[in-house]
Design a protein around this motif. Structure first.
Motif, PDB file in Angstrom:
ATOM      1  N   GLU A  25       0.664   5.650   7.395  1.00  0.00           N
ATOM      2  CA  GLU A  25       0.182   6.916   6.823  1.00  0.00           C
ATOM      3  C   GLU A  25       0.816   8.098   7.542  1.00  0.00           C
ATOM      4  OE1 GLU A  25      -4.127   7.300   6.408  1.00  0.00           O
ATOM      5  OE2 GLU A  25      -4.280   5.144   6.122  1.00  0.00           O
ATOM      6  N   ALA A  43       3.441  10.631   5.719  1.00  0.00           N
ATOM      7  CA  ALA A  43       2.990  12.024   5.592  1.00  0.00           C
ATOM      8  C   ALA A  43       4.009  12.958   6.245  1.00  0.00           C
ATOM      9  CB  ALA A  43       1.619  12.193   6.236  1.00  0.00           C
ATOM     10  N   ILE A  59      -0.172   5.224  -0.946  1.00  0.00           N
ATOM     11  CA  ILE A  59      -0.251   6.219   0.134  1.00  0.00           C
ATOM     12  C   ILE A  59       0.619   7.424  -0.220  1.00  0.00           C
ATOM     13  CG2 ILE A  59       0.329   6.623   2.576  1.00  0.00           C
ATOM     14  CD1 ILE A  59      -0.525   3.740   3.146  1.00  0.00           C
ATOM     15  N   ILE A 116      -6.967   7.701   0.554  1.00  0.00           N
ATOM     16  CA  ILE A 116      -6.277   6.450   0.882  1.00  0.00           C
ATOM     17  C   ILE A 116      -7.285   5.321   1.076  1.00  0.00           C
ATOM     18  CG2 ILE A 116      -4.808   5.297   2.610  1.00  0.00           C
ATOM     19  CD1 ILE A 116      -3.329   7.981   2.924  1.00  0.00           C
ATOM     20  N   THR A 144      -7.156   8.647  11.785  1.00  0.00           N
ATOM     21  CA  THR A 144      -5.814   8.885  11.235  1.00  0.00           C
ATOM     22  C   THR A 144      -5.654  10.356  10.839  1.00  0.00           C
ATOM     23  OG1 THR A 144      -6.011   6.655  10.367  1.00  0.00           O
ATOM     24  CG2 THR A 144      -4.130   7.916   9.634  1.00  0.00           C
ATOM     25  N   TYR A 199       0.815  -1.219   0.000  1.00  0.00           N
ATOM     26  CA  TYR A 199       0.000   0.000   0.000  1.00  0.00           C
ATOM     27  C   TYR A 199       0.854   1.278   0.000  1.00  0.00           C
ATOM     28  CZ  TYR A 199      -3.222  -3.535   1.925  1.00  0.00           C
ATOM     29  OH  TYR A 199      -3.952  -4.670   2.148  1.00  0.00           O
ATOM     30  N   GLY A 229      -7.072  11.162   3.946  1.00  0.00           N
ATOM     31  CA  GLY A 229      -7.561   9.897   4.506  1.00  0.00           C
ATOM     32  C   GLY A 229      -8.598   9.247   3.598  1.00  0.00           C
ATOM     33  N   SER A 286      -1.026   9.533  -2.815  1.00  0.00           N
ATOM     34  CA  SER A 286      -2.152  10.309  -2.266  1.00  0.00           C
ATOM     35  C   SER A 286      -1.628  11.497  -1.454  1.00  0.00           C
ATOM     36  CB  SER A 286      -3.018   9.434  -1.352  1.00  0.00           C
ATOM     37  OG  SER A 286      -3.482   8.320  -2.054  1.00  0.00           O
ATOM     38  N   ILE A 287      -0.531  11.289  -0.725  1.00  0.00           N
ATOM     39  CA  ILE A 287       0.056  12.390   0.061  1.00  0.00           C
ATOM     40  C   ILE A 287       0.535  13.478  -0.902  1.00  0.00           C
ATOM     41  CG2 ILE A 287       1.974  13.060   1.588  1.00  0.00           C
ATOM     42  CD1 ILE A 287       1.814  10.134   2.731  1.00  0.00           C
TER      43      ILE A 287
END
Ligand code: HEM
Length: 488
Positions: A429, A433, A144, A174, A293, A140, A171, A147-148
Motif C-alpha cells: 500500500e 501510494a 489497491i 482497501i 498503514t 490485491y 485504508g 482505491s488510491i
C-alpha cells in the motif's frame, strides 16, 4: 501496535522484585535499572508522551531499564540489539505474549490471533498467513491502485486537505475491499462510516482511556461513549454476518478477498473457523491494519514533499521503468523501497513490540531476568540509535541503500513468531501510494511548524493531522494493469 505492558496480576511499586500478583519472583534475579519516579507519575508520563518517557529512561540507565506503570505493572524496556536478537530468536514456547494483549479483548473478544499463545496461536497463524503472502498478495494490487486513484482524485489544487484523514479513508477502502471483500452497494455504504466511528475510540489518548481503564466500561445510556462503542460493534458484527451468510449461500469460487480465503481455510484436522471467530478476526485485521498503514503513508508523503531531491530521484526511478511501470515492477524499485523503510524507521507506529512474558527466568546477553515480568524491545529507541543511524532525526532513505540492517537493528514489524502478518500488504500500500502520488501531484505542507510524533490511542503518529495542499497536477502517466501488463 502497542497494547499492554503486563497483566493486572503483575508487579506494583511496592513489590517489584518480590511478587507479581500471586506469582513469586525470584529475588536473585532483581529487575534492572528501575526508574525512580512514582508509578502513578510514570503512568501519566507514559500516556502523555511515551517517546520522551523512553528516551529519558535510556538517557538515565542505558539499553535496559525497568518501567513501573501504576495499575499496569513493571516491564523491562530493551534497546540493545544483541539482547533483542537473542530474545526474538528464543523458543517462542518460553513466553506468553497473547495474554499481554488482553486489554483489547472488549473490542475483539478473546479468540483472535493477537490474544492467543502456544499451539492455538500457531494454528491460527497458519490459517491467516497464506492470505497475506506470495501470489495472493499480487491479486490485491489492482484494487489497491483503484482505491488510491479514487482517494487522490478528490485532492483539488489550491484546496488544503488533511493527509492523515485522507490516508485513513484510503485504508478503510482497501480493508473493506481487499480484506472483507464487500462490494460497493448498500452494505458497503453502511460499513464505511460505521467502521470509521468504531475506530474513532482508538485515535486519541482520551478516547483510548475507555480501553485502558476498565471501570469506564459501563452502560450509562445511549450518549455514553462506551455504550456507543458497544452498539457500533454489535452492528458491525451483524453486517459482517450478513456478508458471511451471503457468501455461504452463493459459493462464488472466483472471489480472492481475504474473508473468502479465511472461510475456505482448514487446519490439519480439516477444521475451519466458525462465524464468530471469522467476524472477530476481520475486526482484528481492521484494527491492526488500518490506522498503522494510514499513519505511515501520511508521514511518508509529508517527508517526501519537504525534500525536492527525494521526489526527483523517485520520479526518475519510476520513469526508468518506461512502459513497464506496472505495480509489480514498482514494488521492486530500490530507492522507493528505501523511502518506505526510512519512513518506518523514523516513525514507528508502534514504539514497542508486544511484551514477551517469560514463563521462567531467562538469560539474554549475559543478563538474567525473572519470570512473569514482560520484556519489551523498543522499536523507537533502536531506530534512533546514533551508532546504527547517524543523525537519526534526519530523513535520509540512502542509509538503507548503503547498509543492510539486521532484524534486531531494524524491526518496524516486530519479529519472531509474532512478526506482523500484514507487513507485505502494508508495504505494498505504501509503495503504490507513493508512486501514484509523486507521479501526479506537486504538493506542499501547509503547516508552518514541524508535525510532532505523539500518542494516538494505541498507535503513535502525527499529533495533529498533516495539512497538505496540491499546488499543481502533473501530466498523468499511462496506467498499466497488473495482470496483463497492458497499457490501459
Ligand atoms: C505500516 C503498517 C504496520 C505496522 C508498522 C505494523 C506493526 C506491527 C507490529 C510492531 C506488530 C507486533 C509484532 C511483534 O511484537 O513482534 C504487529 C503485529 C500484527 N500486525 Fe501489524 N503493522 C502494520 C500493518 C498491519 C496490517 C496491514 C495488518 C493486517 C491487515 C496487520 C496485522 C497484524 C497482526 C494480525 C499482528 C499480530 C501478529 C501475531 O500476534 O501473531 N498489521 N504489527
Amino acid at each position: 501496535m502497542e497494547i499492554k505492558t503486563v497483566d493486572d496480576a503483575a508487579v506494583d511499586s511496592s513489590t517489584v522484585g518480590n511478587t507479581t500478583g500471586n506469582t513469586t519472583v525470584d529475588n536473585s534475579n532483581p529487575l534492572p535499572n528501575r526508574l525512580p519516579k512514582p508509578p502513578i507519575q510514570q503512568l501519566i508520563d507514559w500516556i502523555v508522551d511515551p517517546v520522551r518517557y523512553q528516551v529519558q529512561g535510556r538517557q538515565q540507565f542505558g539499553d535496559v531499564f525497568t518501567a513501573n506503570l501504576s495499575g499496569l505493572g513493571s516491564m523491562v524496556v530493551i534497546s540493545d540489539p544483541k539482547m533483542i536478537q537473542e530474545l526474538l530468536s528464543c523458543d517462542p514456547n518460553k513466553f506468553d505474549i497473547g495474554r499481554g494483549n488482553t486489554l483489547i479483548s472488549p473490542l475483539l473478544g478473546t479468540t483472535t490471533l493477537l490474544m492467543l499463545d502456544g499451539e492455538a496461536h500457531r494454528n491460527k497463524r497458519k490459517l491467516l498467513m497464506p492470505s497475506f503472502h506470495g501470489e495472493r498478495l499480487q491479486t490485491y494490487a489492482q484494487q489497491i491502485e483503484e482505491s488510491i486513484a479514487s482517494t487522490t482524485q478528490q485532492w483539488q489544487p489550491g484546496k488544503p486537505f488533511a493527509m492523515l484523514t485522507a490516508a485513513r479513508q484510503l485504508g478503510l477502502k482497501i480493508i473493506i475491499k481487499v480484506v472483507f471483500g464487500v462490494r460497493e452497494g448498500e452494505r458497503y455504504d453502511e460499513l464505511t462510516p460505521l467502521m470509521r466511528a468504531w475506530l474513532h475510540v482508538l485515535d486519541s489518548p482520551f478516547r483510548a482511556s475507555f480501553i485502558f481503564l476498565k471501570f469506564l466500561q459501563r452502560d450509562f445510556g445511549q450518549w455514553y461513549p462506551w455504550t456507543r462503542i458497544q452498539k457500533r460493534q454489535q452492528r458491525l458484527h451483524e453486517l459482517l454476518q450478513a456478508e458471511i451468510d451471503e457468501r455461504r449461500a452463493s459459493e462464488d469460487s472466483d472471489r480472492t478477498d481475504i474473508l473468502s480465503l479465511l472461510m475456505a481455510a482448514r487446519d490439519e484436522n480439516g477444521q475451519g473457523m466458525h462465524d464468530e471467530e471469522l467476524r472477530s478476526e476481520l475486526l482484528m485485521l481492521l484494527l491492526a491494519g488500518h490506522e498503522t498503514t494510514a499513519i505511515s503513508i501520511s508521514w511518508m508523503l509529508y517527508q517526501v514533499y519537504q525534500n525536492p531531491a527525494i521526489i526527483d530521484r523517485l520520479r526518475q526511478e519510476i520513469a526508468s521503468l518506461g512502459d513497464n511501470a506496472n505495480p509489480l515492477a514498482i514494488l521492486q524499485l530500490p530507492y522507493l523501497n528505501a523511502v518506505c523503510q526510512e519512513t518506518l524507521r523514523m516513525y514507528p507506529v508502534a514504539t514497542l513490540l508486544f511484551p514477551r512474558i517469560p514463563k521462567e527466568p531467562i538469560t539474554l546477553a549475559g543478563q538474567t531476568f525473572p519470570e512473569d515480568v514482560p520484556l519489551v524491545p523498543s522499536i523507537y529507541l533502536v531506530h534512533y540509535r546514533e551508532d546504527l543511524y547517524p543523525n537519526p532525526h534526519e530523513f535520509r532513505p540512502e542509509r538503507f541503500l548503503e547498509r543492510q540492517y539486521a532484524p534486531s537493528e531494524y524491526f518496524p514489524f516486530g519479529g519472531g513468531n509474532r512478526r506482523c502478518i500484514g507487513s507485505a500488504l502494508a508495504q505494498m500500500e505504501m509503495k503504490l501510494a507513493l508512486a501514484h502520488v509523486v507521479q501526479r501531484y506537486e504538493m506542499l505542507s501547509v503547516d508552518s511548524r514541524p508535525v510532532a510524533l505523539g500518542r494516538r490511542g494505541f498507535t503513535f503518529g502525527p499529533q495533529t493531522d498533516v495539512g497538505m495542499v496540491v499546488t499543481s497536477r502533473r501530466k498523468a502517466p499511462n496506467s498499466v494493469s497488473v495482470a496483463s501488463g497492458q497499457v490501459q
